[in-house]
Motif scaffolding. Structure first.
Motif, PDB file in Angstrom:
ATOM      1  N   ARG A  32      28.292  -4.336  -7.021  1.00 18.47           N
ATOM      2  CA  ARG A  32      28.050  -5.140  -8.040  1.00 18.47           C
ATOM      3  C   ARG A  32      29.330  -5.079  -8.914  1.00 18.47           C
ATOM      4  O   ARG A  32      29.483  -4.027  -9.478  1.00 18.47           O
ATOM      5  CB  ARG A  32      26.768  -5.100  -8.581  1.00 18.47           C
ATOM      6  CG  ARG A  32      26.442  -6.549  -9.547  1.00 18.47           C
ATOM      7  CD  ARG A  32      25.199  -6.464 -10.083  1.00 18.47           C
ATOM      8  NE  ARG A  32      24.681  -5.391 -10.982  1.00 18.47           N
ATOM      9  CZ  ARG A  32      24.792  -5.447 -12.325  1.00 18.47           C
ATOM     10  NH1 ARG A  32      25.247  -6.483 -12.790  1.00 18.47           N
ATOM     11  NH2 ARG A  32      24.197  -4.423 -12.983  1.00 18.47           N
ATOM     12  N   LEU A  33      29.871  -6.027  -9.326  1.00 17.74           N
ATOM     13  CA  LEU A  33      30.988  -6.095 -10.422  1.00 17.74           C
ATOM     14  C   LEU A  33      30.685  -7.033 -11.597  1.00 17.74           C
ATOM     15  O   LEU A  33      30.016  -8.204 -11.367  1.00 17.74           O
ATOM     16  CB  LEU A  33      32.346  -6.453  -9.889  1.00 17.74           C
ATOM     17  CG  LEU A  33      32.800  -5.592  -8.811  1.00 17.74           C
ATOM     18  CD1 LEU A  33      34.101  -6.163  -8.310  1.00 17.74           C
ATOM     19  CD2 LEU A  33      33.308  -4.065  -9.178  1.00 17.74           C
ATOM     20  N   VAL A  34      31.052  -6.313 -12.920  1.00 22.61           N
ATOM     21  CA  VAL A  34      30.700  -7.337 -14.096  1.00 22.61           C
ATOM     22  C   VAL A  34      31.940  -8.144 -14.475  1.00 22.61           C
ATOM     23  O   VAL A  34      32.877  -7.020 -14.794  1.00 22.61           O
ATOM     24  CB  VAL A  34      29.964  -6.553 -15.185  1.00 22.61           C
ATOM     25  CG1 VAL A  34      29.920  -7.249 -16.432  1.00 22.61           C
ATOM     26  CG2 VAL A  34      28.566  -6.061 -14.911  1.00 22.61           C
ATOM     27  N   LEU A  35      32.146  -9.259 -14.446  1.00 22.69           N
ATOM     28  CA  LEU A  35      33.533  -9.669 -14.833  1.00 22.69           C
ATOM     29  C   LEU A  35      33.378 -10.463 -16.152  1.00 22.69           C
ATOM     30  O   LEU A  35      32.550 -11.300 -16.480  1.00 22.69           O
ATOM     31  CB  LEU A  35      33.842 -10.859 -13.898  1.00 22.69           C
ATOM     32  CG  LEU A  35      34.978 -11.711 -14.174  1.00 22.69           C
ATOM     33  CD1 LEU A  35      36.281 -11.051 -14.417  1.00 22.69           C
ATOM     34  CD2 LEU A  35      34.932 -13.001 -13.021  1.00 22.69           C
ATOM     35  N   ALA A  36      34.180  -9.830 -17.252  1.00 19.08           N
ATOM     36  CA  ALA A  36      34.027 -10.507 -18.551  1.00 19.08           C
ATOM     37  C   ALA A  36      35.255 -11.533 -18.759  1.00 19.08           C
ATOM     38  O   ALA A  36      36.297 -11.323 -18.545  1.00 19.08           O
ATOM     39  CB  ALA A  36      34.467  -9.074 -19.782  1.00 19.08           C
ATOM     40  N   VAL A  37      34.610 -12.617 -19.335  1.00 16.15           N
ATOM     41  CA  VAL A  37      35.614 -13.838 -19.695  1.00 16.15           C
ATOM     42  C   VAL A  37      35.147 -14.449 -20.940  1.00 16.15           C
ATOM     43  O   VAL A  37      34.075 -14.391 -21.357  1.00 16.15           O
ATOM     44  CB  VAL A  37      35.248 -14.970 -18.354  1.00 16.15           C
ATOM     45  CG1 VAL A  37      35.504 -14.315 -17.057  1.00 16.15           C
ATOM     46  CG2 VAL A  37      33.760 -15.418 -18.469  1.00 16.15           C
ATOM     47  N   LYS A  38      36.066 -14.789 -21.568  1.00 18.97           N
ATOM     48  CA  LYS A  38      35.954 -15.686 -22.896  1.00 18.97           C
ATOM     49  C   LYS A  38      35.041 -16.897 -22.419  1.00 18.97           C
ATOM     50  O   LYS A  38      35.437 -17.614 -21.874  1.00 18.97           O
ATOM     51  CB  LYS A  38      37.170 -16.042 -23.520  1.00 18.97           C
ATOM     52  CG  LYS A  38      37.104 -16.447 -24.919  1.00 18.97           C
ATOM     53  CD  LYS A  38      38.679 -16.825 -25.434  1.00 18.97           C
ATOM     54  CE  LYS A  38      39.439 -17.618 -24.735  1.00 18.97           C
ATOM     55  NZ  LYS A  38      40.689 -17.905 -25.389  1.00 18.97           N
ATOM     56  N   ALA A  39      34.014 -16.958 -23.356  1.00 19.63           N
ATOM     57  CA  ALA A  39      33.192 -18.347 -23.021  1.00 19.63           C
ATOM     58  C   ALA A  39      34.125 -19.591 -23.112  1.00 19.63           C
ATOM     59  O   ALA A  39      34.812 -19.771 -23.884  1.00 19.63           O
ATOM     60  CB  ALA A  39      32.204 -18.356 -24.354  1.00 19.63           C
TER      61      ALA A  39
END
Length: 293
Positions: free
Chosen positions: A106-113
């Motif tokens: 599992r990977l957590v991908l951070a993105v600007k809303a």
């Protein structure tokens, strides 16, 4: 001895940040005398004075400043390692176990809303089609928060946007370059223009330019301080401000908005970025998918 224990770093960092043994002890949930003894033992082991103690209080020496900087980085790295290890082993969050073969990566991908919506959709769809693809948890974040999330292990990978995000200390792959647009109230006379310059955007009567935080502070100016795109969208629709955003942000525009291309705004380059030391095979698979896009 050159080895430092995590406990010692936590103790010293608390004292160095509070510059007060009593407050540091309270923060750590311990009594003050053993905390004082632990710092004294640390100084003896290192052979340097870390703190100056006098009737006026506590201050850092030059050596203490170095250890505070290095200690914070070491504690962040330890926390990040624990978070990523738990995620890799399926012990952190839902969907961790993927069947008889063991935990599913599992990977957590951070993105600007609200940022790079179309690119993100294509990336997730393409990656999901890959055999053995890791489960991707999308973590929407605020303005320029991707860096912190990557450094402390809450995210494994992020979509970041130059020149707004710093890529220092990360590996990255360039995915997309785009221009910028001015977003105005749809009924404003300037909204009918085919193009605008940055100087013109900053000089529209009654529409001060929205101000975004940079490194914890806002630039000077009469425009409102903006914390997120939802706030920006509402204030533009109300005729209170004008915003400058990447062209891909057209995806979230309301009927009350109009977007006008800017002729001289610097291009925005979207990167997929990850910690330089990462050896995750699941992450490598996601990066390969992103590079093909």
């Amino acid at each position: 001895m050159d080895t430092l224990e995590t406990r010692e770093l936590r103790y010293f960092t608390a004292v160095a940040e509070e510059l007060h043994f009593g407050r540091a002890a309270e923060r750590l949930g311990m009594a003050q005398p053993p905390l004082s003894r632990a710092i004294q033992q640390l100084e003896r082991r290192l052979g340097v004075r870390l703190l100056e103690r006098n009737r006026r209080g506590v201050s850092l020496t030059g050596a203490g400043e170095v250890l505070l900087h290095e200690g914070r980085a070491a504690l962040d790295a330890a926390t990040a390692a624990a978070r990523r290890t738990r995620r890799a082993g399926g012990a952190d969050g839902p969907g961790g176990r993927g069947g008889p073969g063991g935990p599913r990566p599992r990977l957590v991908l951070a993105v600007k809303a609200a940022g790079s919506h179309e690119l993100l959709r294509k990336l997730l769809d393409a990656h999901a089609a890959e055999p053995g693809a890791a489960e991707i948890e999308v973590l929407p974040c605020g303005i320029c928060e991707q860096e912190e999330l990557l450094r402390d292990g809450r995210a494994d990978v992020a979509l970041m946007h130059a020149p707004f995000n710093s890529l220092a200390g990360f590996d990255s792959e360039e995915l997309m370059t785009e221009g910028q647009v001015a977003v105005l109230p749809a009924g404003h006379p300037v909204a009918a223009r085919e193009t605008l310059s940055l100087a013109e955007v900053g000089d529209i009567p009654g529409l001060p330019l929205a101000r975004w935080p940079r490194h914890g502070t806002y630039p000077p100016g009469p425009g409102p301080e903006i914390q997120n795109l939802t706030q920006l969208a509402q204030l533009i629709a109300l005729g209170r401000t004008v915003g400058v955003v990447p062209d891909s942000a057209r995806a979230w525009l309301w009927a009350e908005h109009a977007a006008v291309p800017l002729t001289d705004a610097p291009p925005v380059v979207t990167h997929i970025a990850w910690p330089a030391h990462s050896r995750s095979l699941a992450l490598a698979g996601l990066i390969r998918t992103a590079a093909r896009l």
